[in-house]
Design a protein around this motif. Structure first.
Motif, PDB file in Angstrom:
ATOM      1  N   ILE A   1      37.610  45.204  31.108  1.00 11.75           N
ATOM      2  CA  ILE A   1      37.755  46.365  31.986  1.00 11.75           C
ATOM      3  C   ILE A   1      39.210  46.687  32.294  1.00 11.75           C
ATOM      4  N   THR A   2      39.416  47.868  32.852  1.00 15.11           N
ATOM      5  CA  THR A   2      40.704  48.272  33.395  1.00 15.11           C
ATOM      6  C   THR A   2      40.588  48.309  34.922  1.00 15.11           C
ATOM      7  N   GLU A   3      41.667  48.681  35.570  1.00 12.02           N
ATOM      8  CA  GLU A   3      41.681  48.694  37.037  1.00 12.02           C
ATOM      9  C   GLU A   3      40.661  49.667  37.624  1.00 12.02           C
ATOM     10  N   ALA A   4      40.277  50.692  36.857  1.00 10.77           N
ATOM     11  CA  ALA A   4      39.333  51.691  37.364  1.00 10.77           C
ATOM     12  C   ALA A   4      37.988  51.080  37.726  1.00 10.77           C
ATOM     13  N   ALA A   5      37.634  49.948  37.096  1.00 10.20           N
ATOM     14  CA  ALA A   5      36.340  49.317  37.375  1.00 10.20           C
ATOM     15  C   ALA A   5      36.271  48.747  38.780  1.00 10.20           C
ATOM     16  N   PHE A   6      37.417  48.466  39.395  1.00 11.45           N
ATOM     17  CA  PHE A   6      37.444  47.898  40.742  1.00 11.45           C
ATOM     18  C   PHE A   6      37.468  48.964  41.833  1.00 11.45           C
ATOM     19  N   GLY A   7      38.087  50.100  41.548  1.00  9.78           N
ATOM     20  CA  GLY A   7      38.241  51.119  42.573  1.00  9.78           C
ATOM     21  C   GLY A   7      39.677  51.591  42.671  1.00  9.78           C
ATOM     22  N   PRO A   8      39.922  52.613  43.472  1.00 11.41           N
ATOM     23  CA  PRO A   8      41.234  53.276  43.497  1.00 11.41           C
ATOM     24  C   PRO A   8      42.382  52.450  44.048  1.00 11.41           C
ATOM     25  N   GLU A   9      42.117  51.403  44.815  1.00 11.81           N
ATOM     26  CA  GLU A   9      43.203  50.618  45.398  1.00 11.81           C
ATOM     27  C   GLU A   9      43.823  49.621  44.425  1.00 11.81           C
ATOM     28  N   VAL A  10      43.107  49.296  43.365  1.00 12.98           N
ATOM     29  CA  VAL A  10      43.529  48.218  42.473  1.00 12.98           C
ATOM     30  C   VAL A  10      44.476  48.741  41.395  1.00 12.98           C
ATOM     31  N   VAL A  11      45.557  47.982  41.155  1.00 11.44           N
ATOM     32  CA  VAL A  11      46.542  48.337  40.130  1.00 11.44           C
ATOM     33  C   VAL A  11      46.750  47.144  39.200  1.00 11.44           C
TER      34      VAL A  11
ATOM     35  N   LEU B   1      34.201  43.498  45.376  1.00 11.59           N
ATOM     36  CA  LEU B   1      35.076  43.750  44.234  1.00 11.59           C
ATOM     37  C   LEU B   1      34.623  42.957  43.014  1.00 11.59           C
ATOM     38  N   ALA B   2      34.326  41.672  43.230  1.00 13.21           N
ATOM     39  CA  ALA B   2      33.919  40.814  42.126  1.00 13.21           C
ATOM     40  C   ALA B   2      32.585  41.249  41.541  1.00 13.21           C
ATOM     41  N   ALA B   3      31.616  41.580  42.399  1.00 14.10           N
ATOM     42  CA  ALA B   3      30.296  41.988  41.917  1.00 14.10           C
ATOM     43  C   ALA B   3      30.373  43.277  41.118  1.00 14.10           C
TER      44      ALA B   3
END
Length: 285
Positions: free
Chosen positions: A96-106, A264-266
Motif C-alpha cells: 500500500i501507499t500512504e492513502a490506505a491509512f488516511g489523509p494524515e499519514v505521510v 489505522l492498523a485494521a
C-alpha cells in the motif's frame, strides 16, 4: 460515483476492516498498551518476520482450501508465483501507499526496505538483518508516519508484505512470530529503540473474532525510544492468505489512543489482505 464493481469493492473493504478491528479489540483487552512489529536493528523500515527457526513448533494445518466464509475465498493455487520476478510483481499489486491509512499519514525517509534483506531476531533478542531465507520469494516494508503537531507526538507506521512459495511456508512465518514473543517479551530494535512487555495471540479462521484471514496474529506491548520517549503503545497486526502475509506495525506517541492505533492498523491490513485475495482467490462462478 463508482459503478457496481467499485461499490462491491468498497463494501468488501469495510467488512474486512470491521472484522480486523474486532480481532484487535479481542487481543487488546488482555494486553497493556501496544504491540510489536516491524523494525530491525539496522534498518528504519524493518519487518518483524524472522528467518527459519529449526526449533519452531509445527504450525497447525489451518484451512485446507479456505472455507465457505464469504470474506475468505478459496485459494487458486495456479495463481501462486513460482519465481522471484512473479513474486515481486504480485507484491507490487498488494503493498500500500500512504492513502490506505488516511489523509494524515505521510511517507517516511527511508521509505522502502532493502528487498535483498530480511530481519532476524537473534539469541539475545536483538533484531539484525540477513539475506532472504529460502522460503521467501519477495518481501517489502514501507515506512510512514503522522507528523507531530496539535499536542501529539509522531506516530510511526510500517506496512510489510511477504510472498512465500505456498501456504505452508506463510503459516510457518506466523508460527515463528508467536514463538518470538514467547522467547523475547523484550526486544531491541536498534540502538536506543526497544519493545517491552510484549504479548501475542494467534487465531485461525473461525476462532474467536477471526472471520477475515486464514491465520491472524496480533501483538501488543510498549515502545521506548531515545528519540521519541515513552513508553508508548505498540501494535503489530499480521494476516495470511495463501502464500502471502501482510502486516502493520504501529509505534505510538503522545496523544494517540489504543483505539487510534487499532483503527489505522485494521484499515491498512484489511486493504492489503483484500488485494491479496483479489489477486490469488478463485473467481466466483
Amino acid at each position: 460515483m463508482g459503478g457496481p464493481a467499485t461499490r462491491r469493492r468498497s463494501s468488501a473493504l469495510r467488512a474486512y476492516g470491521c472484522a480486523a478491528a474486532g480481532l484487535f479489540l479481542l487481543v487488546g483487552c488482555t494486553a497493556d498498551g501496544s504491540a510489536k512489529g516491524g523494525a530491525a536493528a539496522t534498518t528504519d523500515a524493518a519487518a518483524r518476520t524472522p528467518a527459519a527457526s529449526p526449533g519452531a513448533s509445527t504450525p497447525g494445518a489451518g484451512p485446507a482450501d479456505s472455507t465457505a466464509n464469504p470474506l475468505v475465498p478459496p485459494l487458486d493455487e495456479s495463481k501462486q508465483p513460482k519465481t522471484v520476478a512473479e513474486a515481486r510483481a504480485l507484491l507490487g499489486r498488494i503493498v500500500i501507499t500512504e492513502a490506505a491509512f488516511g489523509p494524515e499519514v505521510v511517507r517516511s525517509t527511508p521509505f522502502e526496505s532493502d528487498p535483498r534483506r530480511w530481519p532476524v531476531l537473534d539469541e539475545d533478542c536483538v533484531w539484525q538483518t540477513a539475506g532472504l531465507p529460502d522460503d521467501v520469494l519477495a518481501t517489502s516494508t514501507r515506512s510512514f508516519h503522522i507528523p507531530a503537531g496539535n499536542g501529539r507526538g509522531r506516530l510511526r507506521l510500517n506496512a510489510t508484505v511477504t510472498v512465500h512459495h505456498d501456504r505452508r511456508e506463510s503459516a510457518w512465518e506466523t508460527a515463528r512470530a508467536m514463538e518470538e514473543v514467547l522467547r523475547c517479551p523484550g526486544q531491541k530494535l536498534r540502538e536506543g529503540e526497544e519493545l517491552k512487555n510484549l504479548w501475542g495471540g494467534s487465531f485461525y479462521l473461525g476462532e474467536q473474532a477471526n472471520g477475515w484471514t486464514e491465520d491472524a496474529f496480533s501483538e501488543t506491548g510498549e515502545y521506548v525510544s531515545a528519540q521519541d520517549g515513552g513508553p508508548h503503545r505498540y501494535t503489530w497486526s499480521q494476516a495470511q492468505f495463501g502464500p502471502v502475509t501482510v502486516a502493520i506495525a504501529a509505534k505510538g506517541a503522545a496523544g494517540f489512543t489504543q483505539e487510534d492505533m487499532n483503527g489505522l492498523a485494521a484499515q491498512a491490513t484489511s486493504r492489503m489482505l483484500l488485494q491479496a485475495k483479489q489477486e490469488l482467490g478463485k473467481e466466483a462462478r
